[in-house]
Write an enzyme that holds these catalytic residues in place. Structure first.
Site, mmCIF file in Angstrom:
data_model
loop_
_atom_site.group_PDB
_atom_site.id
_atom_site.type_symbol
_atom_site.label_atom_id
_atom_site.label_comp_id
_atom_site.label_asym_id
_atom_site.label_seq_id
_atom_site.Cartn_x
_atom_site.Cartn_y
_atom_site.Cartn_z
ATOM 1 N N SER A 35 29.744 36.862 46.244
ATOM 2 C CA SER A 35 30.792 36.164 45.214
ATOM 3 C C SER A 35 29.321 35.195 44.504
ATOM 4 O O SER A 35 29.498 34.245 45.591
ATOM 5 C CB SER A 35 31.646 36.053 44.808
ATOM 6 O OG SER A 35 32.462 34.908 44.870
ATOM 7 N N TYR A 56 38.537 32.757 50.330
ATOM 8 C CA TYR A 56 37.566 33.847 49.623
ATOM 9 C C TYR A 56 36.930 33.802 49.344
ATOM 10 O O TYR A 56 35.650 34.658 50.273
ATOM 11 C CB TYR A 56 38.210 33.740 48.200
ATOM 12 C CG TYR A 56 37.364 34.999 47.596
ATOM 13 C CD1 TYR A 56 37.740 36.425 47.177
ATOM 14 C CD2 TYR A 56 36.588 34.646 46.216
ATOM 15 C CE1 TYR A 56 36.646 36.558 46.759
ATOM 16 C CE2 TYR A 56 35.785 35.119 45.622
ATOM 17 C CZ TYR A 56 35.916 36.387 45.292
ATOM 18 O OH TYR A 56 35.311 37.405 45.285
HETATM 19 N N1 LIG Z 1 35.325 40.420 38.516
HETATM 20 C C1 LIG Z 1 34.504 39.423 39.198
HETATM 21 O O1 LIG Z 1 34.242 38.387 38.230
HETATM 22 C C2 LIG Z 1 34.042 39.071 40.842
HETATM 23 C C3 LIG Z 1 33.421 38.525 40.584
HETATM 24 C C4 LIG Z 1 32.640 37.667 41.545
HETATM 25 C C5 LIG Z 1 32.834 38.639 42.424
HETATM 26 N N2 LIG Z 1 33.774 39.850 42.603
HETATM 27 C C6 LIG Z 1 34.140 41.108 43.571
HETATM 28 O O2 LIG Z 1 33.371 42.527 43.460
HETATM 29 C C7 LIG Z 1 34.718 43.517 43.743
HETATM 30 C C8 LIG Z 1 35.199 44.258 42.570
HETATM 31 O O3 LIG Z 1 35.568 42.800 41.889
HETATM 32 P P1 LIG Z 1 36.450 43.267 40.733
HETATM 33 O O4 LIG Z 1 37.076 42.580 40.119
HETATM 34 O O5 LIG Z 1 36.456 44.970 40.445
HETATM 35 O O6 LIG Z 1 38.436 43.369 41.906
HETATM 36 P P2 LIG Z 1 39.389 43.918 41.105
HETATM 37 O O7 LIG Z 1 40.804 43.772 42.354
HETATM 38 O O8 LIG Z 1 40.069 44.409 40.113
HETATM 39 O O9 LIG Z 1 39.409 45.448 42.118
HETATM 40 C C9 LIG Z 1 39.211 45.660 43.254
HETATM 41 C C10 LIG Z 1 39.895 47.403 43.993
HETATM 42 O O10 LIG Z 1 39.815 47.341 45.480
HETATM 43 C C11 LIG Z 1 41.205 47.302 46.204
HETATM 44 N N3 LIG Z 1 40.985 46.800 46.831
HETATM 45 C C12 LIG Z 1 41.967 45.460 47.778
HETATM 46 N N4 LIG Z 1 41.953 45.448 48.660
HETATM 47 C C13 LIG Z 1 41.946 46.850 48.777
HETATM 48 C C14 LIG Z 1 42.146 47.538 50.417
HETATM 49 N N5 LIG Z 1 42.424 47.407 51.873
HETATM 50 N N6 LIG Z 1 42.129 49.056 50.559
HETATM 51 C C15 LIG Z 1 41.022 49.988 49.381
HETATM 52 N N7 LIG Z 1 41.416 49.596 48.349
HETATM 53 C C16 LIG Z 1 41.727 47.911 48.204
HETATM 54 C C17 LIG Z 1 42.581 46.986 43.997
HETATM 55 O O11 LIG Z 1 43.385 47.611 44.153
HETATM 56 C C18 LIG Z 1 41.645 46.992 43.703
HETATM 57 O O12 LIG Z 1 41.900 48.377 42.817
HETATM 58 C C19 LIG Z 1 35.548 42.358 44.387
HETATM 59 O O13 LIG Z 1 34.861 42.996 46.052
HETATM 60 C C20 LIG Z 1 35.462 40.597 44.410
HETATM 61 O O14 LIG Z 1 35.705 39.843 45.712
HETATM 62 C C21 LIG Z 1 33.978 40.455 40.950
#
Ligand SMILES: NC(=O)c1ccc[n+]([C@@H]2O[C@H](COP(=O)([O-])OP(=O)(O)OC[C@H]3O[C@@H](n4cnc5c(N)ncnc54)[C@H](O)[C@@H]3O)[C@@H](O)[C@H]2O)c1
Length: 344
Positions: free
Chosen positions: A136, A161
């Protein structure tokens, strides 16, 4: 004879980025295995709708398998790896969100550290050939120097985080070195678009504008974000899936973060490199939705970063692709989806 494509495991497949990636990979005839625990951090029915979208994809009956399991459960994770023997693993499952890490820090330790460790162990035990994981932009903490480059300091996180995401990079580096697992960490910058996260500003703002509810504008609007459109993020991950990390044979002392002389581990920013002021973002959304926002100005929230801006030259060099959807186009695509979704 045509060689079978390697199967690709996506964790967090019911999530915003994971579901969009699954659809893209299925469209291109890859065998995709998705896992997600469908936790209730935000609407589980919204996550299930994303899974239904994947199932609607033409190739899903042939190439899609989904299991509702948690990455914290090592036995179940190992069973999945045993069953499908994925060659490529994309770890997107995590407890996301900066502000929620103040309320429920334990969720971050469980998913982002214990869960991440289980995935690394499985990659080690089942000879995974390419490991991609979500880091991130928050790892840059309160850095003032912009744009953020991969070798800038990332050792001063201002939220738990961010600390877990930086820890993931260090853990992956050590496993890559010890067990020869090519690994790529992608530092995503504020991803937005259709089926986006309901806990993030674009969806919160769109909801508030449509329902004529007040929008909290933190730091009195003096915030900038490098908003990155979902399709650009998906394309970047997809290309990394087919270009595993290598050891850098030209170890660059100016780029120690990204090119390691002994581990097959790389880190790339995935951003749009054009920061947008929060108020401009809201104006564009107002125009696209045809309604005015009710603005309520507030102080900076603890853990929030004031400004983000990526340098993506290393990513471009690696995969020959640069995220470049303009905010004007991206907001139009997002607003169009949102209006349709809102009406159904
Ligand atoms: N969306 C953004 O702007 C952004 C920015 C930086 C980093 N990220 C990272 O990218 C990744 C995806 O982000 P996103 O926006 O799709 O988030 P999201 O929350 O929509 O997707 C994450 C998914 O992981 C699942 N999950 C969480 N913990 C879990 C576990 N222990 N076991 C199995 N499933 C689990 C959740 O149910 C969710 O569906 C994450 O790691 C997030 O930290 C996202």
């Amino acid at each position: 004879m045509k060689k079978d494509k390697p199967s690709i495991l996506i964790t967090g497949a019911a999530g915003f980025i994971g579901s969009a990636l699954a659809i893209k990979l299925l469209e291109e005839n890859n065998h995709v295995i998705g896992i997600d625990n469908i936790n209730n951090y935000y609407s589980t029915s919204f996550k299930k709708e994303r899974l239904s979208n994947i199932i609607k994809s033409p190739n899903s009956s042939k190439y899609w398998n989904f299991h509702k399991i948690s990455i914290e459960n090592k036995n179940q994770i190992f069973n999945i790896f045993e069953k499908y023997r994925p060659k490529i693993v994309v770890n997107l499952a995590a407890q996301a969100g900066v502000r929620y890490s103040l309320e429920n820090p334990e969720a971050y330790i469980k998913s982002n550290l214990v869960g991440f460790f289980n995935i690394l162990e499985a990659c080690k035990s089942f000879d995974v050939e390419n490991f991609i994981y979500a880091s991130s932009s928050s790892v840059y903490g309160g850095n003032k120097k912009v744009p953020f480059k991969e070798n800038d300091s990332s050792n001063h996180p201002i939220s738990l985080y961010a600390a877990t995401k930086r820890s993931n990079e260090l853990m992956a580096h050590s496993y890559s070195h010890l067990y020869d697992i090519p690994s790529i960490g992608l530092r995503f910058f504020t991803v937005y678009g259709p089926w986006g996260r309901p806990d993030m500003a674009p969806m919160i703002f769109a909801n508030a504008i449509m329902n004529q509810l007040p929008i909290n504008i933190f730091n009195f609007g003096k915030m900038k974000r490098d908003f990155t459109y979902i399709d650009d993020v998906v394309e970047s991950i997809k290309r990394c899936c087919f270009k595993p990390a290598t050891v850098s044979n030209t170890f660059d002392k100016f780029d120690p973060e990204n090119s390691c002389s002994f581990a097959k581990h790389r880190i790339f920013n995935v951003g749009n490199s054009k920061p947008v002021e929060l108020e401009i973002f809201i104006e564009l959304l107002e125009d696209a939705l045809g309604k005015k926002a009710i603005k309520k100005y507030d102080e900076l929230q603890k853990g929030d970063v004031i400004s983000t801006l990526s340098d993506t030259s290393l990513l471009t060099k690696w995969i020959d692709f640069t995220p470049s959807t303009s905010i004007q186009d991206g907001i139009l695509y997002f607003a169009k989806w949102f209006e349709n979704y809102y009406e159904h």
